[in-house]
Design a protein around this motif. Structure first.
Motif, PDB file in Angstrom:
ATOM      1  N   ASP A   1       9.846 -43.301  -3.932  1.00  0.00           N
ATOM      2  CA  ASP A   1      11.080 -42.681  -4.406  1.00  0.00           C
ATOM      3  C   ASP A   1      12.270 -43.621  -4.211  1.00  0.00           C
ATOM      4  O   ASP A   1      12.401 -44.271  -3.168  1.00  0.00           O
ATOM      5  N   GLU A   2      13.144 -43.664  -5.208  1.00  0.00           N
ATOM      6  CA  GLU A   2      14.401 -44.396  -5.109  1.00  0.00           C
ATOM      7  C   GLU A   2      15.448 -43.456  -4.517  1.00  0.00           C
ATOM      8  O   GLU A   2      15.641 -42.345  -5.024  1.00  0.00           O
ATOM      9  N   VAL A   3      16.100 -43.892  -3.455  1.00  0.00           N
ATOM     10  CA  VAL A   3      16.993 -43.002  -2.711  1.00  0.00           C
ATOM     11  C   VAL A   3      18.247 -43.745  -2.266  1.00  0.00           C
ATOM     12  O   VAL A   3      18.329 -44.972  -2.335  1.00  0.00           O
TER      13      VAL A   3
ATOM     14  N   SER B   1      10.299 -32.910  -0.187  1.00  0.00           N
ATOM     15  CA  SER B   1      10.848 -33.277  -1.498  1.00  0.00           C
ATOM     16  C   SER B   1      10.856 -34.783  -1.748  1.00  0.00           C
ATOM     17  O   SER B   1      11.269 -35.228  -2.817  1.00  0.00           O
ATOM     18  N   PHE B   2      10.407 -35.572  -0.772  1.00  0.00           N
ATOM     19  CA  PHE B   2      10.367 -37.021  -0.930  1.00  0.00           C
ATOM     20  C   PHE B   2       8.931 -37.529  -0.875  1.00  0.00           C
ATOM     21  O   PHE B   2       8.078 -36.956  -0.194  1.00  0.00           O
TER      22      PHE B   2
ATOM     23  N   HIS C   1      18.032 -38.347  -3.652  1.00  0.00           N
ATOM     24  CA  HIS C   1      17.343 -39.036  -4.745  1.00  0.00           C
ATOM     25  C   HIS C   1      18.355 -39.788  -5.612  1.00  0.00           C
ATOM     26  O   HIS C   1      19.381 -39.231  -6.009  1.00  0.00           O
ATOM     27  N   LYS C   2      18.061 -41.049  -5.894  1.00  0.00           N
ATOM     28  CA  LYS C   2      18.960 -41.877  -6.706  1.00  0.00           C
ATOM     29  C   LYS C   2      18.877 -41.446  -8.177  1.00  0.00           C
ATOM     30  O   LYS C   2      17.802 -41.489  -8.774  1.00  0.00           O
TER      31      LYS C   2
ATOM     32  N   THR D   1      14.900 -38.144   6.670  1.00  0.00           N
ATOM     33  CA  THR D   1      14.884 -37.710   5.269  1.00  0.00           C
ATOM     34  C   THR D   1      15.948 -36.651   5.006  1.00  0.00           C
ATOM     35  O   THR D   1      16.330 -36.431   3.851  1.00  0.00           O
TER      36      THR D   1
END
Length: 337
Positions: free
Chosen positions: A89-91, A84-85, A113-114, A108
């Motif tokens: 990606d912003e996290v 899913s990443f 997710h941000k 992970t």
């Protein structure tokens, strides 16, 4: 790509605030299910102060660098990441250590997710405090709607999270303690606690019993541990209640004359717990609960993500001093530019 990065280190391995400084260290490389995150912001926690002083047992194989919560951007992966990443990606997430740095390698399974509705600073202050509150309340204390609950250190970041969770999930009453009237007012007026008691000027256990018609509270979340709090917790707990101890700010010794008869009279339980020493599967389940239960309330503003101060990480000494002075209401966050 550089093999080094900047990170906060401690001169001599342990010491006072003045021992903190930024230096070059090896850059981590992600393996297995890990992602490499370029950090935008990180949150400070009281355990960081203890670790800096050499009084906190760091989990095996954890980085020696301080910091367990952060927000940032994924730059690379190991060979078995969650599907899913993706890169870019912003996290935000939770780690066993290493967040006071430009980069961190973290599983992970501990990333979220941000949301676009939240800032880097807000996201960096979520993982440790909200997951700790969730763990203490639900997994350890077995909270259910209709139970009453008391949060010590009511203006601390974990209690700020816990009070809001308690109110939102239909506690019959939510109480708090603090050592300043201003913080007691904050717990009631800003966070929605039923009542809050000043531990310096009031007999808080007696006040709890008065507020509950002598019954006491079903759950107490305690960060103090020793000293007079141990006895007062036993006085204030209800029959079949649970006291969850998450810290030892009051020391590890009990005063002479401590009466433990409540364990039998009230059939109460006293449980010690921690989050950082838990394995990845355990922490991952808590991450999932945070995403399902709390994230929607972060996004629409029902839950307040309170930040007391944001500082550039070059002022890490000032940031630690803020926590040591015990005057904050909400998170202290450092940003990396």
């Amino acid at each position: 790509m550089s093999e080094t990065m900047r990170a906060v280190d401690i001169k001599g391995g342990a010491g006072p605030v003045s021992a903190l400084h930024i230096t070059d260290v090896p850059k981590p490389k992600p393996t297995g299910a890990q992602a490499l995150i370029k950090i935008k912001a990180f949150g400070l926690n009281r355990m960081d102060l203890l670790q800096r002083e050499g009084h906190y047992p760091v989990p095996p194989n954890a980085p020696k660098t301080l910091g367990v919560e952060f927000s940032g951007v994924i730059e690379a992966f190991g060979d078995k990441p969650e599907s899913s990443f993706k890169i870019g990606d912003e996290v935000f997430g939770l780690a066993y250590g290493g967040a006071y740095a430009e980069y961190i390698a973290v599983s992970t399974h501990m990333l979220v997710h941000k949301p676009k509705e939240l800032s880097w600073e807000q996201c960096a202050g979520i993982p440790e405090t909200w997951i700790t509150a969730t763990q203490a309340m639900y997994l350890v204390a077995k909270f259910a709607p209709g139970k009453s609950i008391l949060w010590h250190a009511g203006a601390s970041s974990v209690s700020i999270s816990g009070i809001q969770l308690s109110v939102a999930d239909s506690a019959s009453a939510v109480y708090a303690t603090a050592r300043q009237d201003e913080k007691c007012d904050f717990a009631v007026k800003t966070l929605g606690a039923t009542a809050a008691f000043n531990t310096k000027t009031q007999d808080w256990a007696a006040e709890v019993l008065k507020a509950t018609d002598g019954k006491g509270v079903d759950i107490i979340i305690d960060f103090i541990g020793g000293g007079e709090y141990f006895q007062k917790n036993l006085d204030a707990i209800a029959r079949d209640g649970v006291i969850v101890n998450l810290g030892l700010m009051g020391g590890t010794k009990l005063p002479e004359g401590t009466d433990i008869s409540a364990f039998i009279r009230k059939r109460c339980s006293y449980v010690g717990s921690s989050l950082r020493s838990r394995d990845e599967d355990y922490q991952g389940k808590l991450r999932d609960q945070l995403v399902e239960h709390a994230l929607p309330r972060f996004k629409d503003g029902r839950f307040k993500l309170l930040i007391d101060k944001v500082l550039p990480w070059e002022k890490i000494q000032d940031a630690h001093q803020l926590l040591e002075d015990n005057k904050t209401k909400g998170k202290v966050i450092c940003t990396i530019s």
